[in-house]
Design a protein around this motif. Sequence first.
Motif, mmCIF file in Angstrom:
data_model
loop_
_atom_site.group_PDB
_atom_site.id
_atom_site.type_symbol
_atom_site.label_atom_id
_atom_site.label_comp_id
_atom_site.label_asym_id
_atom_site.label_seq_id
_atom_site.Cartn_x
_atom_site.Cartn_y
_atom_site.Cartn_z
ATOM 1 N N ASN A 188 5.469 9.074 -4.601
ATOM 2 C CA ASN A 188 5.679 8.129 -3.508
ATOM 3 C C ASN A 188 4.451 7.215 -3.391
ATOM 4 O O ASN A 188 3.501 7.326 -4.168
ATOM 5 C CB ASN A 188 6.007 8.842 -2.190
ATOM 6 C CG ASN A 188 4.864 9.706 -1.675
ATOM 7 O OD1 ASN A 188 3.682 9.446 -1.937
ATOM 8 N ND2 ASN A 188 5.195 10.749 -0.927
ATOM 9 N N GLU A 189 4.464 6.316 -2.416
ATOM 10 C CA GLU A 189 3.389 5.321 -2.309
ATOM 11 C C GLU A 189 2.026 5.962 -2.108
ATOM 12 O O GLU A 189 1.039 5.555 -2.728
ATOM 13 C CB GLU A 189 3.684 4.365 -1.151
ATOM 14 C CG GLU A 189 4.590 3.216 -1.502
ATOM 15 C CD GLU A 189 4.691 2.205 -0.385
ATOM 16 O OE1 GLU A 189 4.447 1.005 -0.659
ATOM 17 O OE2 GLU A 189 5.006 2.582 0.747
ATOM 18 N N GLU A 190 1.940 6.950 -1.204
ATOM 19 C CA GLU A 190 0.658 7.586 -0.939
ATOM 20 C C GLU A 190 0.144 8.318 -2.175
ATOM 21 O O GLU A 190 -1.040 8.239 -2.522
ATOM 22 C CB GLU A 190 0.778 8.565 0.236
ATOM 23 C CG GLU A 190 1.020 7.923 1.588
ATOM 24 C CD GLU A 190 2.474 7.517 1.805
ATOM 25 O OE1 GLU A 190 3.331 7.876 0.964
ATOM 26 O OE2 GLU A 190 2.750 6.838 2.807
ATOM 27 N N ALA A 192 0.985 7.619 -5.243
ATOM 28 C CA ALA A 192 0.680 6.607 -6.257
ATOM 29 C C ALA A 192 -0.722 6.030 -6.054
ATOM 30 O O ALA A 192 -1.443 5.773 -7.027
ATOM 31 C CB ALA A 192 1.720 5.492 -6.217
ATOM 32 N N ALA A 193 -1.115 5.820 -4.795
ATOM 33 C CA ALA A 193 -2.460 5.299 -4.521
ATOM 34 C C ALA A 193 -3.526 6.289 -4.993
ATOM 35 O O ALA A 193 -4.542 5.895 -5.580
ATOM 36 C CB ALA A 193 -2.611 5.007 -3.034
ATOM 37 N N ILE A 209 7.986 4.468 -8.209
ATOM 38 C CA ILE A 209 7.230 4.644 -6.965
ATOM 39 C C ILE A 209 8.193 4.492 -5.792
ATOM 40 O O ILE A 209 8.808 3.439 -5.607
ATOM 41 C CB ILE A 209 6.089 3.620 -6.861
ATOM 42 C CG1 ILE A 209 5.151 3.759 -8.058
ATOM 43 C CG2 ILE A 209 5.315 3.825 -5.551
ATOM 44 C CD1 ILE A 209 4.055 2.709 -8.110
ATOM 45 N N LYS A 210 8.309 5.560 -5.005
ATOM 46 C CA LYS A 210 9.221 5.570 -3.861
ATOM 47 C C LYS A 210 8.479 5.037 -2.640
ATOM 48 O O LYS A 210 7.453 5.585 -2.243
ATOM 49 C CB LYS A 210 9.732 6.992 -3.636
ATOM 50 C CG LYS A 210 10.582 7.505 -4.801
ATOM 51 C CD LYS A 210 10.885 8.982 -4.701
ATOM 52 C CE LYS A 210 9.671 9.816 -5.063
ATOM 53 N NZ LYS A 210 9.992 11.257 -5.211
ATOM 54 N N CYS A 211 9.019 3.983 -2.044
ATOM 55 C CA CYS A 211 8.320 3.251 -0.985
ATOM 56 C C CYS A 211 8.992 3.397 0.373
ATOM 57 O O CYS A 211 8.801 2.543 1.258
ATOM 58 C CB CYS A 211 8.213 1.774 -1.359
ATOM 59 S SG CYS A 211 7.463 1.463 -2.984
ATOM 60 N N ASN A 214 10.776 0.514 2.335
ATOM 61 C CA ASN A 214 10.608 -0.669 1.501
ATOM 62 C C ASN A 214 11.275 -0.526 0.130
ATOM 63 O O ASN A 214 11.035 -1.342 -0.758
ATOM 64 C CB ASN A 214 9.119 -0.987 1.317
ATOM 65 C CG ASN A 214 8.471 -1.433 2.612
ATOM 66 O OD1 ASN A 214 9.058 -2.192 3.380
ATOM 67 N ND2 ASN A 214 7.268 -0.949 2.864
ATOM 68 N N ALA A 216 12.067 0.934 -3.586
ATOM 69 C CA ALA A 216 11.389 1.613 -4.688
ATOM 70 C C ALA A 216 11.077 0.616 -5.779
ATOM 71 O O ALA A 216 11.714 -0.436 -5.889
ATOM 72 C CB ALA A 216 12.261 2.739 -5.229
ATOM 73 N N ARG A 217 10.077 0.964 -6.594
ATOM 74 C CA ARG A 217 9.709 0.113 -7.723
ATOM 75 C C ARG A 217 9.624 0.923 -8.998
ATOM 76 O O ARG A 217 9.342 2.117 -8.963
ATOM 77 C CB ARG A 217 8.418 -0.664 -7.496
ATOM 78 C CG ARG A 217 7.420 -0.110 -6.623
ATOM 79 C CD ARG A 217 6.230 -1.034 -6.331
ATOM 80 N NE ARG A 217 6.291 -2.359 -6.878
ATOM 81 C CZ ARG A 217 6.492 -3.442 -6.126
ATOM 82 N NH1 ARG A 217 6.676 -3.324 -4.834
ATOM 83 N NH2 ARG A 217 6.528 -4.623 -6.688
ATOM 84 N N HIS A 226 10.972 -4.253 -8.411
ATOM 85 C CA HIS A 226 11.152 -3.755 -7.047
ATOM 86 C C HIS A 226 12.599 -3.951 -6.607
ATOM 87 O O HIS A 226 13.178 -5.025 -6.791
ATOM 88 C CB HIS A 226 10.226 -4.485 -6.071
ATOM 89 C CG HIS A 226 10.451 -4.103 -4.636
ATOM 90 N ND1 HIS A 226 10.890 -4.988 -3.673
ATOM 91 C CD2 HIS A 226 10.326 -2.906 -4.013
ATOM 92 C CE1 HIS A 226 11.006 -4.361 -2.514
ATOM 93 N NE2 HIS A 226 10.672 -3.106 -2.691
#
Length: 288
Positions: A188-190, A192-193, A209-211, A214, A216-217, A226
Motif C-alpha cells: 500500500n502507499e505507506e 511503498a514509501a 501500489i494500493k492507494c 485514490n 491504485a497504480r 494510475h
Amino acid sequence: MKDARDTHRNVVCAGRLYCDLVFSGTGRLPTMGQEIFAEGLSLHAGGGAFITAAWLAALGRNADLVATLPAAPFEDTVRDQIARAGVGASGCAPAPDGTDPQITVALPMDGDRAFVTRRTGRALPDTLSFDGASHLHIGELRTLLEHPGQIAAARAEGITISLDCGWEDTLPPNAGPLIRSVDIFLPNEEEAAMLAAAGMLDAAPLTIIKCGANGARARFGDTDLHVPTTPVRVEDATGAGDAFNAGFLVSWLAGRPTSDCLAAGNRIGAAAVGALGGTGGISGLVRS
C-alpha cells in the motif's frame, strides 16, 4: 510454466492466520491512563492470506489456504469461517501445544483502522504442497522472510507468484532479493514509501501500489499507470487491500490488461470496506 489462465486450477494463499477481534464504535483511539468503550465486538478469521483466499472463492476462483491455525480458544471459530468461505484448508495445521493464540485487535475509525497484533510461532506448516495450483499468493512479506523456500517450491511447479507487503517496522537486507523473485508485489502507499526509502520499491517485475480512496497504480518498466476509484462509505478498512489483491489477481490470471486488473481490484476493495471484518463485505458482493 503451467497455464495460469486455467480457472479450474487452484490459487494457493500462504501466510499468517489470525483471529481478528474488531472493536467498533469506540469514537476515538485509547489514551494512556484512560479507558474507552466499544459499541460492538465481532470475531473474524483474519490475516492477508485468508482474506484474499475468501474473496478469490467469492469471485469463483478455487482457493486453498496454507497456514498455521490460531491456538485455542480461537481455532474452532477460524476453522468454521474458513469452511463457510469455501476456502480449502487441507494445507492448514494446528498450532503446536503451548503456543499463544495469534490474534489482532482492530479499531476501525474515520475511514481507517489501527491494529494491535500478537504474532507468534511458525506462519506455515513444515510441509508445503502446490500440486494442482496455477498461482501462489503470499499474504505478507514477513511470511516470505520466515519461509523463503516457498519461492523455489513454487517455481519447481512452474507457477506464478504474488506477494503482499504487510507492515514491517524494519526491512532486512534480504527483503529486496526476495521481492525481486516474485512476479507481482502489492504494497500500500505507506508501505511503498518505506520500501522506496530502502531502495526496494520497484524490485519486482510488476509493482501494484494500493492507494485506498485514490485507487491504485501499477509500476513496471518505465510505466506508471494510475486507475482511480469511486469513493464509498467506509465501515471498516480492515482487509481492504487483501480484497483488492483478489480482484486484481482474478483479472490478471485471466490475462486481462493491467488497467482492467487495477479497476477490478478497486471494485473489490471498495466492496470490502462497507462491512466489519476483512470478509464481511462478501455477502453483498455482486458478481460481474
